[in-house]
Design a protein around this motif. Structure first.
Motif, short mmCIF file in Angstrom:
data_model
loop_
_atom_site.label_atom_id
_atom_site.label_comp_id
_atom_site.label_asym_id
_atom_site.label_seq_id
_atom_site.Cartn_x
_atom_site.Cartn_y
_atom_site.Cartn_z
N LEU A 1 0.86 -1.19 0.00
CA LEU A 1 0.00 0.00 0.00
C LEU A 1 0.89 1.23 0.00
O LEU A 1 1.73 1.39 0.88
N GLU A 2 0.70 2.08 -0.98
CA GLU A 2 1.48 3.31 -1.05
C GLU A 2 0.65 4.52 -0.66
O GLU A 2 1.18 5.62 -0.52
N ASP A 3 -0.66 4.30 -0.48
CA ASP A 3 -1.56 5.36 -0.06
C ASP A 3 -2.55 4.77 0.94
O ASP A 3 -3.17 3.74 0.65
N ILE A 4 -2.68 5.39 2.08
CA ILE A 4 -3.53 4.89 3.16
C ILE A 4 -4.99 5.28 2.95
O ILE A 4 -5.89 4.55 3.35
N GLU A 5 -5.21 6.42 2.32
CA GLU A 5 -6.55 7.03 2.24
C GLU A 5 -7.68 6.04 1.93
O GLU A 5 -8.66 5.96 2.67
N ALA A 6 -7.55 5.29 0.85
CA ALA A 6 -8.64 4.41 0.42
C ALA A 6 -8.85 3.22 1.35
O ALA A 6 -9.92 2.60 1.35
N SER A 7 -7.85 2.89 2.16
CA SER A 7 -7.92 1.69 3.01
C SER A 7 -7.96 1.99 4.49
O SER A 7 -7.97 1.07 5.30
N ILE A 8 -8.01 3.26 4.86
CA ILE A 8 -7.85 3.61 6.27
C ILE A 8 -8.95 3.04 7.17
O ILE A 8 -8.68 2.59 8.28
N GLU A 9 -10.17 3.03 6.70
CA GLU A 9 -11.26 2.49 7.54
C GLU A 9 -11.09 0.99 7.74
O GLU A 9 -11.24 0.49 8.86
N GLU A 10 -10.74 0.29 6.69
CA GLU A 10 -10.55 -1.16 6.78
C GLU A 10 -9.34 -1.49 7.67
O GLU A 10 -9.40 -2.39 8.51
N LEU A 11 -8.25 -0.76 7.50
CA LEU A 11 -7.06 -0.97 8.33
C LEU A 11 -7.36 -0.65 9.79
O LEU A 11 -6.92 -1.37 10.70
N SER A 12 -8.11 0.41 10.02
CA SER A 12 -8.44 0.81 11.39
C SER A 12 -9.30 -0.24 12.08
O SER A 12 -9.07 -0.59 13.24
N LYS A 13 -10.29 -0.75 11.39
CA LYS A 13 -11.14 -1.80 11.96
C LYS A 13 -10.32 -3.05 12.27
O LYS A 13 -10.51 -3.70 13.31
N LEU A 14 -9.39 -3.39 11.39
CA LEU A 14 -8.53 -4.55 11.61
C LEU A 14 -7.66 -4.34 12.86
O LEU A 14 -7.56 -5.22 13.71
N LEU A 15 -7.05 -3.17 12.98
CA LEU A 15 -6.19 -2.89 14.13
C LEU A 15 -6.98 -2.95 15.43
O LEU A 15 -6.54 -3.57 16.41
N VAL A 16 -8.15 -2.33 15.46
CA VAL A 16 -9.00 -2.38 16.66
C VAL A 16 -9.33 -3.83 16.99
O VAL A 16 -9.24 -4.24 18.16
N LYS A 17 -9.67 -4.60 16.01
CA LYS A 17 -10.05 -6.00 16.22
C LYS A 17 -8.91 -6.82 16.83
O LYS A 17 -9.11 -7.57 17.79
N VAL A 18 -7.70 -6.67 16.28
CA VAL A 18 -6.58 -7.48 16.79
C VAL A 18 -6.11 -6.98 18.17
O VAL A 18 -5.74 -7.80 19.02
N VAL A 19 -6.13 -5.67 18.39
CA VAL A 19 -5.74 -5.15 19.70
C VAL A 19 -6.76 -5.59 20.76
O VAL A 19 -6.39 -6.07 21.84
N ASP A 20 -8.03 -5.47 20.44
CA ASP A 20 -9.07 -5.88 21.39
C ASP A 20 -9.06 -7.39 21.62
O ASP A 20 -9.54 -7.87 22.65
N ASP A 21 -8.47 -8.14 20.68
CA ASP A 21 -8.33 -9.60 20.82
C ASP A 21 -7.07 -9.97 21.61
O ASP A 21 -6.83 -11.14 21.86
N GLY A 22 -6.25 -8.97 21.96
CA GLY A 22 -5.09 -9.25 22.81
C GLY A 22 -3.74 -9.19 22.14
O GLY A 22 -2.72 -9.49 22.76
N ALA A 23 -3.68 -8.80 20.87
CA ALA A 23 -2.39 -8.72 20.17
C ALA A 23 -1.49 -7.69 20.83
O ALA A 23 -1.95 -6.61 21.23
N ALA A 24 -0.21 -8.04 20.94
CA ALA A 24 0.78 -7.14 21.55
C ALA A 24 1.51 -6.40 20.44
O ALA A 24 2.58 -6.79 20.01
N VAL A 25 0.89 -5.33 19.96
CA VAL A 25 1.48 -4.55 18.87
C VAL A 25 1.61 -3.07 19.24
O VAL A 25 1.56 -2.20 18.39
N GLY A 26 1.77 -2.83 20.54
CA GLY A 26 2.03 -1.47 21.00
C GLY A 26 0.83 -0.70 21.51
O GLY A 26 0.98 0.44 21.95
#
Length: 168
Positions: free
Chosen positions: A10-35
């Motif tokens: 991905l060279e541009d975040i704009e078109a994917s930011i909502e999908e990436l954000s939902k993924l990050l929230v999902k993995v963090v809330d599932d317990g992933a240790a990514v900061g």
């Protein structure tokens, strides 16, 4: 389940930011240790993704049937004495798609790109005891050491991080 897996840069975040954000929230809330600590706000995830793309950062995403289900970052060292190395950061996969080779595929693409960029050493760290340790070891990463009390969890417990490296 039939699916088509694609790994893309991905060279541009704009078109994917909502999908990436939902993924990050999902993995963090599932317990992933990514900061990050749960519960994670969607707005905080969007803020994070807006800051990711910078010179020397290559963002890979895994897509199944055109939906983002994982990502990893390759951080190319820009220091004069470190132009031979890169860091692997924030390998995440959707909990619903784990154990299907996504993490391995993302790591292999990042490694291929590191070689193309003239890098001969990869480094990363992960929480002791996480399944990611087994993945990294199976990909040929070698444990370099451990740092106790490195990262705090949501309940305040301090965890050890394991440092790995791989010569390419």
């Amino acid at each position: 389940m039939n699916y088509e897996l694609n790994i893309e840069v991905l060279e541009d975040i704009e078109a994917s930011i909502e999908e990436l954000s939902k993924l990050l929230v999902k993995v963090v809330d599932d317990g992933a240790a990514v900061g990050f600590l749960p519960p994670m706000k969607q707005s905080f995830a969007r803020e994070y993704w807006n800051s990711v793309l910078a010179p020397g950062v290559i963002l890979f995403v895994a897509k199944i049937n055109k939906h983002i289900v994982g990502s990893v970052q390759l951080h190319l060292c820009a220091k004069e004495n470190g132009l031979h190395r890169a860091d692997i950061a924030k390998l995440i996969t959707d909990p619903n798609f784990r154990r299907r080779g996504l993490g391995r595929a993302l790591m292999q693409k990042a490694e291929e790109r590191a070689i193309q960029e003239g890098r001969s050493l990869l480094v990363l760290d992960t929480r002791e005891g996480d399944p990611s340790n087994l993945l990294y070891q199976s990909l040929g990463f070698i444990e370099a050491g451990r740092i106790p009390y490195f990262a705090k969890s949501a309940n305040g417990e301090l965890h050890t991080t394991v440092l790995y490296y791989k010569s390419l």
